[in-house]
Scaffold this motif. Structure first.
Motif, PDB file in Angstrom:
ATOM      1  N   ALA A 474       0.822  -1.215   0.000  1.00  0.00           N
ATOM      2  CA  ALA A 474       0.000   0.000   0.000  1.00  0.00           C
ATOM      3  C   ALA A 474       0.853   1.262   0.000  1.00  0.00           C
ATOM      4  CB  ALA A 474      -0.936   0.003   1.206  1.00  0.00           C
ATOM      5  N   THR A 475       2.044   1.203   0.584  1.00  0.00           N
ATOM      6  CA  THR A 475       2.860   2.410   0.733  1.00  0.00           C
ATOM      7  C   THR A 475       4.225   2.319   0.063  1.00  0.00           C
ATOM      8  OG1 THR A 475       3.779   1.610   2.834  1.00  0.00           O
ATOM      9  CG2 THR A 475       1.768   2.932   2.942  1.00  0.00           C
ATOM     10  N   ASP A 476       4.709   1.129  -0.244  1.00  0.00           N
ATOM     11  CA  ASP A 476       6.045   0.959  -0.807  1.00  0.00           C
ATOM     12  C   ASP A 476       6.037   0.627  -2.294  1.00  0.00           C
ATOM     13  OD1 ASP A 476       6.904   1.280   1.798  1.00  0.00           O
ATOM     14  OD2 ASP A 476       7.086  -0.872   2.165  1.00  0.00           O
ATOM     15  N   THR A 477       5.127  -0.244  -2.684  1.00  0.00           N
ATOM     16  CA  THR A 477       5.102  -0.760  -4.046  1.00  0.00           C
ATOM     17  C   THR A 477       4.654   0.312  -5.046  1.00  0.00           C
ATOM     18  OG1 THR A 477       4.576  -2.973  -3.254  1.00  0.00           O
ATOM     19  CG2 THR A 477       4.073  -2.495  -5.545  1.00  0.00           C
ATOM     20  N   THR A 478       5.287   0.347  -6.205  1.00  0.00           N
ATOM     21  CA  THR A 478       4.820   1.201  -7.299  1.00  0.00           C
ATOM     22  C   THR A 478       4.349   0.308  -8.440  1.00  0.00           C
ATOM     23  OG1 THR A 478       7.082   1.367  -8.152  1.00  0.00           O
ATOM     24  CG2 THR A 478       6.313   3.147  -6.742  1.00  0.00           C
ATOM     25  N   ARG A 479       3.123   0.566  -8.892  1.00  0.00           N
ATOM     26  CA  ARG A 479       2.526  -0.217  -9.973  1.00  0.00           C
ATOM     27  C   ARG A 479       1.889   0.732 -10.990  1.00  0.00           C
ATOM     28  NH1 ARG A 479       3.412  -5.911  -9.021  1.00  0.00           N
ATOM     29  NH2 ARG A 479       2.134  -6.057 -10.887  1.00  0.00           N
ATOM     30  N   GLN A 480       1.715   0.232 -12.224  1.00  0.00           N
ATOM     31  CA  GLN A 480       1.121   1.045 -13.280  1.00  0.00           C
ATOM     32  C   GLN A 480      -0.359   1.317 -12.967  1.00  0.00           C
ATOM     33  OE1 GLN A 480       2.961   2.386 -15.925  1.00  0.00           O
ATOM     34  NE2 GLN A 480       4.543   1.652 -14.514  1.00  0.00           N
ATOM     35  N   PRO A 481      -0.811   2.584 -13.073  1.00  0.00           N
ATOM     36  CA  PRO A 481      -2.166   2.936 -12.626  1.00  0.00           C
ATOM     37  C   PRO A 481      -3.268   2.705 -13.639  1.00  0.00           C
ATOM     38  CG  PRO A 481      -0.983   4.900 -13.272  1.00  0.00           C
ATOM     39  CD  PRO A 481       0.004   3.759 -13.398  1.00  0.00           C
ATOM     40  N   GLY A 482      -2.931   2.429 -14.906  1.00  0.00           N
ATOM     41  CA  GLY A 482      -3.969   2.192 -15.891  1.00  0.00           C
ATOM     42  C   GLY A 482      -4.885   3.396 -16.064  1.00  0.00           C
ATOM     43  N   SER A 483      -6.166   3.126 -16.321  1.00  0.00           N
ATOM     44  CA  SER A 483      -7.122   4.188 -16.645  1.00  0.00           C
ATOM     45  C   SER A 483      -7.445   5.112 -15.484  1.00  0.00           C
ATOM     46  CB  SER A 483      -8.431   3.571 -17.157  1.00  0.00           C
ATOM     47  OG  SER A 483      -8.268   3.062 -18.457  1.00  0.00           O
ATOM     48  N   THR A 484      -7.051   4.744 -14.269  1.00  0.00           N
ATOM     49  CA  THR A 484      -7.293   5.671 -13.154  1.00  0.00           C
ATOM     50  C   THR A 484      -6.558   6.988 -13.384  1.00  0.00           C
ATOM     51  OG1 THR A 484      -5.404   4.822 -11.877  1.00  0.00           O
ATOM     52  CG2 THR A 484      -7.549   3.780 -11.513  1.00  0.00           C
ATOM     53  N   PHE A 485      -5.509   6.968 -14.229  1.00  0.00           N
ATOM     54  CA  PHE A 485      -4.723   8.173 -14.488  1.00  0.00           C
ATOM     55  C   PHE A 485      -5.414   9.118 -15.462  1.00  0.00           C
ATOM     56  CE2 PHE A 485       0.041   8.997 -13.793  1.00  0.00           C
ATOM     57  CZ  PHE A 485      -0.123   8.937 -12.427  1.00  0.00           C
TER      58      PHE A 485
END
Length: 883
Positions: A474-485
């Motif tokens: 929830a606080t460390d991992t970075t993932r691609q946000p997809g359409s939320t962006f």
């Protein structure tokens, strides 16, 4: 004997002869010189002694600078209702301070009776005690008899803290002498009650308990003021030898010592014979064993994901706000006796914990990813570290397709055993090892109160959390946000400052990035003239890319910065990779969430919380206040908001995202008990799945995916929405269902549904919301002209069941290049062989349970089958009204 006249005369002459007189004078002179020398030596010795004494005294700490209070108190975390949720303490710093009036008189008397019977009489040094110890040493040769007073012991523990490092008798003598001198000075400065209170809060009472309150909690599971005489005597007997007289592990030895304490109390008239008998007959040790069972059931030494992040935030703020070094900040956190008031809502956190622990909320087919680290010592004494990546390479020599995913932990353990056996075949021995299997696919969730920025709950993964300070998705991992962006990078700036409205239309048609690669919609179909509202509802990629092209990627990136994202690439030196490429997220792919490194769950949640908060961003807050050991405010952590978009823009985006949930790609997240607005997000290859939504009360972001960035199977692409719905339904039980409040800066108007302009006779119309400054003033004159592209008129009436984003890779320092392979591999699985920043298991290897890759490479072919559940958009609906 001859006494004749001649003989007598001869003797007389000998006595008075010159030679005889000289001999006598020489003898007398020698005696005088010797005596004088002895006196000189004595004087020198005395002077040397006085000088040494003064030197030792001079080397003693100044009593005015001496702090006799204990070193090391436990820190406590409290939830938003003031309920204690966690004790943080270093191994020797779990003291729980209590005042003397909270400590039973029986315990005070027990300690004085056994440790320093003349405590209330002496001036810091017990001369009689010293004489007794000296006499015993002379007569028996036993030098173990102690003569230190309580005051001296207090100074030894809290001032002369390096006594354990003394290596010579001279060092011990010097410290002892300074200790005695300072004890006299301290007794002049402080009352006996102050000295005794600090002593009782300082002493080591075994089993990792320091101070009488911590010991009372440990041994009896109750507060010190509730102890009876027998229990007081039990504690008082421990301090002489905390290991030997530990009542848990050595009850017989402690019982003997307890009797000795009671004997002293009786002899010194602190207790009566009846009290003595009752205490001696009390079965205190059965209660101690029972208390240990209760403590085992109640205590968890593993921090929660929320507690992990609070500790990180506190250390960071102590460094940045108060100017501490990291070591100082860490010591203060774990030994400073702080009180940290967190933002945690324990009820909401319990809901997250329960839903994430329910196996029914996940796909039936579960895989397990191995997290492994091993440290060995070879025959030459050298230490070597081995990681999960090294294990993977080892087996890929045998099977090129080998990964770290297994159908069961047992299957994975077989590979671990085989790999370890190969390493140990040269005679190496294991120093430490960590083996953990994390269920896949994984998920994380954050809940924020958008009005305050308070993080009310979060969870960093599914499965058992086996250590503190491990990977927090929830606080460390970075993932691609997809359409939320699309909302925050494109439509927010378009509506906020580019004059666009929800009725503004773009031609949804085949389209290409500047490098010629296609922009594909998830359905592989196109809808012609499409309003921004409809594009948001159905997550249309072409419209988003065209809109960002109009907005400009540079402005879109600026808005993302304003929304609080900290992991974006700006084409600076800091964004240079190992090959010298400088990366930038100021390109069209950002409209669809194709960025270099990805985003953190909590930051995406906070960005949407800003929209829910009328366009005002508040950095996520995990605690509101830190109090020091004395109750003074050390840090006041207040909410500070900044305006990112106008309240009208925020409402327009909210209104459009309500349609996402009502009839678009987010229908699975409808709540029966609350109004919802939100946006789905799916990366092209189904590596990452999102839903970020909010109600008038809370904002919640959920992510799902594999830690190693593998494609999510088709039957596992909706469980994150189910989790979101279950959690938010329970959170809102009992809360009033209300609509989002429309600001006065928004008005409704009828416009042409095809052009977004004022309608003429014959125009198909819709009623749409507008910022009052963006109300259309021109009349439609375009719908009379046909489009050159023959689009699919049934497009909006299909259940698309998808919002997948076909996006190209991010590219180095470019606003339009879309085919470079950036990978954006933000893994947390680098070979950090120095150890796990968890619970002391420094086994080597990384501190994560998965490959936190966030791969944004995309696929230029746009192969995007499947996706999120779509909404019910079937049927004719030429005219829509939004009330």
């Amino acid at each position: 004997m001859n006494y004749g006249k001649r003989s007598t005369s001869k003797k007389r002459n000998a006595l008075i002869s010159r030679t005889s007189m000289l001999e006598k004078r020489a003898h007398v002179s020698f005696i005088r010189v010797l005596f004088t020398a002895l006196i000189a030596v004595c004087v020198m010795v005395v002077c040397l002694g006085i000088g040494s004494f003064r030197g030792v005294i001079a080397g003693a700490p100044d009593v005015n600078n001496v702090d006799i209070s204990p070193l090391g108190y436990a820190t406590f975390l409290y939830d938003d209702q003031g309920t204690q949720i966690r004790q943080l303490s270093a191994p020797t710093s779990n003291r729980l301070p209590v005042s003397l009036d909270q400590i039973p008189v029986s315990l005070q008397h027990a300690v004085v009776a056994i440790e320093d019977e003349r405590f209330y009489e002496h001036n810091g040094i017990d001369v009689r005690g010293i004489a007794r110890a000296g006499m015993k040493a002379i007569t028996t040769g036993n030098f173990s008899e102690g003569a230190s007073t309580i005051t001296q012991q207090l100074l030894k523990n809290n001032v002369f803290t390096d006594w354990t490092n003394e290596s010579t008798q001279l060092e011990r003598f010097t410290r002892k002498f300074q200790e005695q001198y300072l004890a006299v000075q301290v007794e002049k400065k402080y009352d006996k009650s102050v000295i005794l209170e600090n002593y009782l809060n300082t002493i080591n009472l075994g089993a990792g308990s320091y101070g009488v309150q911590a010991a009372s909690k440990k041994y009896f599971n109750k507060d010190v003021w509730d102890l009876n005489l027998s229990e007081c005597a039990t504690l008082a007997g421990i301090t002489q030898n905390p290991t030997k007289f530990n009542p848990i592990t050595n009850p017989k030895a402690n019982a003997k010592r307890r009797k000795e304490v009671l004997d002293h109390m009786l002899d010194q008239n602190y207790i009566s014979q009846d009290e003595y008998n009752n205490a001696l007959n009390d079965d205190v040790y059965s209660r101690i064993q029972a208390a240990q069972l209760e403590n085992t059931e109640e205590e968890s030494t593993v921090y929660t994901y929320f507690e992990d992040e609070v500790t990180n935030q506190v250390i960071s703020d102590l460094m940045n706000i108060k100017g501490y070094t990291k070591t100082q900040a860490t010591n203060l956190l774990y030994s400073g006796g702080l009180k940290i008031m967190t933002t945690l809502d324990s009820n909401i956190q319990q809901i997250l914990d329960e839903e994430y622990a329910n196996p029914d909320n996940y796909p039936a087919d579960v895989q397990y990813e191995l997290d492994y680290a091993l440290t060995v010592q070879d025959a030459d004494g050298n230490q070597k570290n081995y990681s999960k990546e090294m294990l993977q390479l080892y087996f890929r020599d045998q099977d090129p397709e080998f990964d770290l995913l297994f159908d069961s932990p047992e299957e994975g353990q077989q590979y671990v055993d085989q790999y370890k056996a190969n390493i140990l075949s040269d005679g190496s021995t294991v120093i430490s090892e960590r083996v953990n299997f994390a269920p896949q696919p994984q998920s994380s969730m954050t809940v924020i109160d958008q009005h305050t920025g308070y993080v009310k709950a979060l969870i960093g993964g599914r499965g058992e959390k086996t250590a503190s300070l491990t990977l927090n998705r929830a606080t460390d991992t970075t993932r691609q946000p997809g359409s939320t962006f699309k909302i925050v990078s494109t439509y927010a700036p378009a509506l906020n400052e580019k004059g666009d409205t929800l009725a503004t239309t773009f031609m949804d048609e085949p389209y290409e990035y500047p490098d010629g690669s296609p922009v594909n919609n998830a359905t592989r179909s196109y809808g012609g003239e499409t309003t921004i509202r409809k594009a948001i509802q159905n997550s249309i990629n072409v419209v988003a890319v065209k809109c960002l092209e109009q907005v400009t990627p540079a402005l879109g990136l600026k808005y993302l910065d304003d929304f609080g994202f900290t992991t974006l690439a700006h084409g600076t030196e800091a964004d240079k990779d190992a090959n010298g490429n400088v990366w930038s997220d100021a390109n069209l792919a950002t409209a669809l969430g194709g960025i270099t490194k990805g985003v953190k769950n909590v930051e995406l949640c906070a960005a949407y919380a800003a929209i829910a908060n009328n366009g005002n961003y508040i950095k996520p807050i995990y605690y509101t206040q830190i109090l020091d050991h004395d109750g003074n405010v050390l840090i006041e952590n207040t909410s500070v908001s900044r305006s990112v978009i106008k309240d009208s823009t925020a409402y327009l985006l909210t209104s459009a995202m309500e349609d996402v949930v009502k009839k678009g790609t987010g229908t699975a997240c409808q709540l029966d008990n609350m109004t919802v607005a939100g946006k789905t997000g799916t990366t092209e290859d189904y590596n990452d799945l999102w839903f970020v939504g909010y109600t008038p009360y809370y904002t919640c972001a959920v992510w799902s995916g594999y830690d190693n960035n593998e494609k999510i199977p088709e039957d596992a692409r909706n469980f994150h929405k189910n989790l979101w719905k279950k959690v938010m339904t329970r959170i809102h039980e009992g809360l009033e269902d209300k609509d989002f409040e429309m600001p006065s800066s928004v008005e409704k108007a009828s416009v042409c549904s095809e052009t977004g302009l004022l309608p003429r006779a014959g125009c198909p119309t819709i009623t749409e919301y507008f910022d009052i400054s963006s109300l259309p003033t021109e009349y439609c004159d375009e719908h009379f002209y046909g489009s050159s592209y023959d689009y699919d008129e049934d497009y909006y009436y299909e259940n698309t069941d998808s919002d997948t984003d076909a996006i190209p890779s991010a590219s180095p320092d470019s606003t339009d290049s879309t085919n470079a392979d950036s990978n954006g591999d933000n893994t947390d699985s680098s070979d950090n062989t120095g150890g796990d920043n968890g619970d002391g298991d420094n086994t080597g290897g990384d501190d994560t349970s998965g490959d936190n890759s966030g791969d944004n490479t995309g696929n230029d072919t746009g192969d995007t089958s499947g996706g999120d559940d779509g909404g019910d958009t079937s049927g004719e609906d030429p005219v829509e009204y939004y009330n």
